[in-house]
Design a protein around this motif. Structure first.
Motif, PDB file in Angstrom:
ATOM      1  N   LEU A  51     127.331  -7.118  95.805  1.00 11.66           N
ATOM      2  CA  LEU A  51     128.443  -6.549  95.041  1.00 11.66           C
ATOM      3  C   LEU A  51     129.729  -6.567  95.869  1.00 11.66           C
ATOM      4  O   LEU A  51     130.792  -6.933  95.369  1.00 11.66           O
ATOM      5  CB  LEU A  51     128.112  -5.125  94.613  1.00 11.66           C
ATOM      6  N   VAL A  52     129.630  -6.195  97.137  1.00  7.95           N
ATOM      7  CA  VAL A  52     130.815  -6.204  98.004  1.00  7.95           C
ATOM      8  C   VAL A  52     131.322  -7.632  98.195  1.00  7.95           C
ATOM      9  O   VAL A  52     132.535  -7.886  98.134  1.00  7.95           O
ATOM     10  CB  VAL A  52     130.500  -5.533  99.356  1.00  7.95           C
ATOM     11  N   ALA A  53     130.414  -8.578  98.417  1.00  5.58           N
ATOM     12  CA  ALA A  53     130.820  -9.972  98.595  1.00  5.58           C
ATOM     13  C   ALA A  53     131.485 -10.512  97.327  1.00  5.58           C
ATOM     14  O   ALA A  53     132.498 -11.217  97.407  1.00  5.58           O
ATOM     15  CB  ALA A  53     129.607 -10.830  98.959  1.00  5.58           C
ATOM     16  N   ALA A  54     130.936 -10.189  96.154  1.00  8.00           N
ATOM     17  CA  ALA A  54     131.541 -10.641  94.901  1.00  8.00           C
ATOM     18  C   ALA A  54     132.919 -10.014  94.706  1.00  8.00           C
ATOM     19  O   ALA A  54     133.854 -10.689  94.258  1.00  8.00           O
ATOM     20  CB  ALA A  54     130.628 -10.300  93.723  1.00  8.00           C
ATOM     21  N   THR A  55     133.078  -8.758  95.074  1.00  3.75           N
ATOM     22  CA  THR A  55     134.374  -8.094  94.944  1.00  3.75           C
ATOM     23  C   THR A  55     135.396  -8.722  95.874  1.00  3.75           C
ATOM     24  O   THR A  55     136.540  -8.988  95.471  1.00  3.75           O
ATOM     25  CB  THR A  55     134.228  -6.591  95.248  1.00  3.75           C
ATOM     26  N   VAL A  56     134.995  -8.981  97.110  1.00  2.00           N
ATOM     27  CA  VAL A  56     135.907  -9.614  98.064  1.00  2.00           C
ATOM     28  C   VAL A  56     136.292 -11.008  97.590  1.00  2.00           C
ATOM     29  O   VAL A  56     137.467 -11.392  97.643  1.00  2.00           O
ATOM     30  CB  VAL A  56     135.275  -9.657  99.472  1.00  2.00           C
ATOM     31  N   ALA A  57     135.314 -11.767  97.100  1.00  2.00           N
ATOM     32  CA  ALA A  57     135.602 -13.111  96.603  1.00  2.00           C
ATOM     33  C   ALA A  57     136.567 -13.062  95.417  1.00  2.00           C
ATOM     34  O   ALA A  57     137.500 -13.870  95.336  1.00  2.00           O
ATOM     35  CB  ALA A  57     134.305 -13.817  96.206  1.00  2.00           C
ATOM     36  N   ALA A  62     141.932 -13.839  93.222  1.00  2.00           N
ATOM     37  CA  ALA A  62     143.045 -13.317  92.436  1.00  2.00           C
ATOM     38  C   ALA A  62     144.346 -13.345  93.222  1.00  2.00           C
ATOM     39  O   ALA A  62     145.409 -13.628  92.668  1.00  2.00           O
ATOM     40  CB  ALA A  62     142.735 -11.894  91.979  1.00  2.00           C
ATOM     41  N   VAL A  63     144.283 -13.077  94.514  1.00  2.00           N
ATOM     42  CA  VAL A  63     145.505 -13.094  95.324  1.00  2.00           C
ATOM     43  C   VAL A  63     146.020 -14.517  95.502  1.00  2.00           C
ATOM     44  O   VAL A  63     147.228 -14.762  95.472  1.00  2.00           O
ATOM     45  CB  VAL A  63     145.248 -12.411  96.684  1.00  2.00           C
ATOM     46  N   THR A  64     145.129 -15.476  95.677  1.00  2.00           N
ATOM     47  CA  THR A  64     145.578 -16.851  95.901  1.00  2.00           C
ATOM     48  C   THR A  64     146.020 -17.534  94.603  1.00  2.00           C
ATOM     49  O   THR A  64     147.014 -18.248  94.588  1.00  2.00           O
ATOM     50  CB  THR A  64     144.469 -17.688  96.561  1.00  2.00           C
ATOM     51  N   GLN A  66     146.719 -15.978  91.529  1.00  2.00           N
ATOM     52  CA  GLN A  66     147.632 -15.113  90.793  1.00  2.00           C
ATOM     53  C   GLN A  66     147.617 -15.450  89.295  1.00  2.00           C
ATOM     54  O   GLN A  66     148.589 -15.949  88.733  1.00  2.00           O
ATOM     55  CB  GLN A  66     149.049 -15.213  91.343  1.00  2.00           C
ATOM     56  N   PRO A  67     146.501 -15.157  88.628  1.00  2.00           N
ATOM     57  CA  PRO A  67     146.383 -15.506  87.208  1.00  2.00           C
ATOM     58  C   PRO A  67     147.309 -14.702  86.309  1.00  2.00           C
ATOM     59  O   PRO A  67     147.504 -15.067  85.156  1.00  2.00           O
ATOM     60  CB  PRO A  67     144.910 -15.209  86.896  1.00  2.00           C
ATOM     61  N   TRP A  68     147.912 -13.650  86.793  1.00  2.00           N
ATOM     62  CA  TRP A  68     148.805 -12.841  85.965  1.00  2.00           C
ATOM     63  C   TRP A  68     150.223 -13.409  85.916  1.00  2.00           C
ATOM     64  O   TRP A  68     151.029 -12.980  85.123  1.00  2.00           O
ATOM     65  CB  TRP A  68     148.854 -11.405  86.492  1.00  2.00           C
ATOM     66  N   VAL A  69     150.535 -14.400  86.779  1.00  2.00           N
ATOM     67  CA  VAL A  69     151.871 -14.993  86.810  1.00  2.00           C
ATOM     68  C   VAL A  69     151.905 -16.169  85.847  1.00  2.00           C
ATOM     69  O   VAL A  69     150.983 -16.991  85.795  1.00  2.00           O
ATOM     70  CB  VAL A  69     152.206 -15.453  88.247  1.00  2.00           C
ATOM     71  N   GLU A  70     152.988 -16.269  85.098  1.00  2.00           N
ATOM     72  CA  GLU A  70     153.140 -17.383  84.164  1.00  2.00           C
ATOM     73  C   GLU A  70     153.388 -18.658  84.963  1.00  2.00           C
ATOM     74  O   GLU A  70     154.200 -18.679  85.880  1.00  2.00           O
ATOM     75  CB  GLU A  70     154.320 -17.120  83.232  1.00  2.00           C
ATOM     76  N   PRO A  71     152.682 -19.743  84.650  1.00  2.00           N
ATOM     77  CA  PRO A  71     152.881 -20.975  85.404  1.00  2.00           C
ATOM     78  C   PRO A  71     154.293 -21.524  85.181  1.00  2.00           C
ATOM     79  O   PRO A  71     154.888 -21.330  84.121  1.00  2.00           O
ATOM     80  CB  PRO A  71     151.823 -21.929  84.853  1.00  2.00           C
ATOM     81  N   PRO A  72     154.835 -22.223  86.160  1.00  5.49           N
ATOM     82  CA  PRO A  72     156.181 -22.769  86.011  1.00  5.49           C
ATOM     83  C   PRO A  72     156.211 -23.852  84.926  1.00  5.49           C
ATOM     84  O   PRO A  72     155.250 -24.575  84.706  1.00  5.49           O
ATOM     85  CB  PRO A  72     156.491 -23.367  87.379  1.00  5.49           C
ATOM     86  N   SER A  73     157.341 -23.949  84.277  1.00  5.95           N
ATOM     87  CA  SER A  73     157.493 -24.934  83.220  1.00  5.95           C
ATOM     88  C   SER A  73     157.551 -26.327  83.833  1.00  5.95           C
ATOM     89  O   SER A  73     158.176 -26.567  84.860  1.00  5.95           O
ATOM     90  CB  SER A  73     158.779 -24.653  82.447  1.00  5.95           C
TER      91      SER A  73
END
Length: 82
Positions: A51-57, A62-64, A66-73
């Motif tokens: 569980l810890v390894a999956a959370t870290v992964a 997510a940090v690398t 960044q799925p919450w940022v809209e991709p550039p046009s």
């Protein structure tokens, strides 16, 4: 066998004295119980580590990415009115 007969048979079984337990049975049960407890402890430890390894992964991904940022046009909008 109807209900009164089943109840009478159950009473006869419960009224009998239990068979004697072999003396070596206690040591065997304690040994098996310790082994089962160790296996459960190891399994729980492995599940927590997974569980810890999956959370870290997930956090690293997510940090690398960044799925919450809209991709550039990829195309520029048309410039009208210049």
């Amino acid at each position: 066998m109807n209900r009164p007969q089943r109840e009478a048979a159950a009473r006869r079984i419960m009224e009998n004295t239990p068979p004697p337990v072999p003396p070596e049975l206690h040591a065997e049960v304690v040994r098996r119980g310790g082994r089962i407890r160790r296996r459960r402890r190891v399994a729980m430890l492995l599940m927590w580590l997974l569980l810890v390894a999956a959370t870290v992964a997930f956090v690293v991904w997510a940090v690398t990415v960044q799925p919450w940022v809209e991709p550039p046009s990829e195309t520029t909008p048309p410039l009208n009115g210049w």
